[in-house]
Write an enzyme that holds these catalytic residues in place. Structure first.
Site, PDB file in Angstrom:
ATOM      1  N   ASN A 199     139.216  39.622  26.778  1.00 41.32           N
ATOM      2  CA  ASN A 199     138.972  41.046  26.612  1.00 41.32           C
ATOM      3  C   ASN A 199     138.255  41.589  27.835  1.00 41.32           C
ATOM      4  O   ASN A 199     137.658  40.840  28.605  1.00 41.32           O
ATOM      5  CB  ASN A 199     138.112  41.271  25.359  1.00 41.32           C
ATOM      6  CG  ASN A 199     138.425  42.581  24.675  1.00 41.32           C
ATOM      7  OD1 ASN A 199     138.941  43.502  25.287  1.00 41.32           O
ATOM      8  ND2 ASN A 199     138.110  42.669  23.399  1.00 41.32           N
ATOM      9  N   HIS A 200     138.272  42.897  28.002  1.00 34.59           N
ATOM     10  CA  HIS A 200     137.515  43.533  29.082  1.00 34.59           C
ATOM     11  C   HIS A 200     136.030  43.422  28.810  1.00 34.59           C
ATOM     12  O   HIS A 200     135.578  43.444  27.664  1.00 34.59           O
ATOM     13  CB  HIS A 200     137.876  45.028  29.178  1.00 34.59           C
ATOM     14  CG  HIS A 200     139.222  45.274  29.738  1.00 34.59           C
ATOM     15  ND1 HIS A 200     139.476  45.291  31.078  1.00 34.59           N
ATOM     16  CD2 HIS A 200     140.405  45.510  29.131  1.00 34.59           C
ATOM     17  CE1 HIS A 200     140.756  45.534  31.285  1.00 34.59           C
ATOM     18  NE2 HIS A 200     141.348  45.666  30.112  1.00 34.59           N
ATOM     19  N   GLU A 201     135.261  43.347  29.855  1.00 26.93           N
ATOM     20  CA  GLU A 201     133.800  43.434  29.764  1.00 26.93           C
ATOM     21  C   GLU A 201     133.461  44.920  29.759  1.00 26.93           C
ATOM     22  O   GLU A 201     134.049  45.705  30.503  1.00 26.93           O
ATOM     23  CB  GLU A 201     133.162  42.726  30.961  1.00 26.93           C
ATOM     24  CG  GLU A 201     131.663  42.602  30.879  1.00 26.93           C
ATOM     25  CD  GLU A 201     131.217  41.752  29.702  1.00 26.93           C
ATOM     26  OE1 GLU A 201     130.694  42.351  28.715  1.00 26.93           O
ATOM     27  OE2 GLU A 201     131.363  40.527  29.753  1.00 26.93           O
ATOM     28  N   PHE A 202     132.522  45.335  28.893  1.00 26.20           N
ATOM     29  CA  PHE A 202     132.189  46.756  28.834  1.00 26.20           C
ATOM     30  C   PHE A 202     130.718  46.963  28.484  1.00 26.20           C
ATOM     31  O   PHE A 202     130.322  48.013  28.008  1.00 26.20           O
ATOM     32  CB  PHE A 202     133.085  47.488  27.824  1.00 26.20           C
ATOM     33  CG  PHE A 202     133.103  46.863  26.455  1.00 26.20           C
ATOM     34  CD1 PHE A 202     132.170  47.221  25.501  1.00 26.20           C
ATOM     35  CD2 PHE A 202     134.052  45.910  26.132  1.00 26.20           C
ATOM     36  CE1 PHE A 202     132.178  46.646  24.241  1.00 26.20           C
ATOM     37  CE2 PHE A 202     134.082  45.328  24.877  1.00 26.20           C
ATOM     38  CZ  PHE A 202     133.137  45.693  23.933  1.00 26.20           C
TER      39      PHE A 202
END
Length: 186
Positions: free
Chosen positions: A107-110
């Site tokens: 998943n993207h880091e956010f």
């Protein structure tokens, strides 16, 4: 040493290329014309690509699995038509997967609001494990790092975002327990 000799890695790569450029597009295994031979050809390629590949494995038409070098798949299991799974998934025995299943590896880091999501990159890939005797319905989306336990049924269209007990029937978006498959439990 003979330089013309094929190495195990070159055989894996050759079979991977054959799969993605030719056999992937052959008819599905249920097709009246060439279905059985298509299934055999895809299996012949994938058993040489995957880390472990059981007996009677069915890799359906248009299935994607990255390079597949770390995939482990048990006996009588398969990837459905147009499925997309990571190259390091572990799939047990007797696992059925419907068409268009997507298992997301990362998943993207956010976490930081000071940077754009694009600048933060990705989280570490997470391993998805599917235990024995699991049925995953059509168009299921599975978030990274799930463990789908033995005997579980995942209803079509589910967004699987958490883990459940063995012999669960789950569905919905977000996923929730619908019922237990065992007669004495609710």
């Amino acid at each position: 040493m003979n330089t013309n000799q094929l190495t195990p890695k070159s055989i894996k790569i050759f079979c991977l290329v054959l799969y993605y450029f030719i056999f992937r597009y052959f008819p599905s295994s249920g097709s009246r014309f060439f279905g059985k031979i298509s299934k055999r050809l895809r299996y012949a390629c994938c058993k040489r690509v995957f880390h472990k590949c059981g007996k009677n494995v069915n890799i359906e038409r248009l299935a994607s699995f990255g390079n597949g070098f770390l995939i482990e798949i048990g006996d009588n299991s398969g990837l459905g038509v147009n499925c997309d799974v990571p190259n390091n998934i572990i799939i047990g025995n007797d696992v059925k997967m419907g068409p268009n299943v997507v298992i997301i590896p990362l998943n993207h880091e956010f976490i930081s609001a000071d940077k754009t999501i694009h600048e933060q990159g990705y989280k570490e890939p997470q391993l998805t494990i599917i235990e024995d005797d699991v049925w995953i319905g059509r168009s299921v989306i599975c978030t990274p790092g799930r463990k789908i336990k033995k005997g579980t049924v995942v209803a079509a269209g589910t967004v699987l975002c958490k883990d459940f007990e063995e012999y669960s029937v789950v569905g919905g978006n977000p996923s929730r327990m619908i019922k237990k498959r065992l007669k004495n439990e609710k």
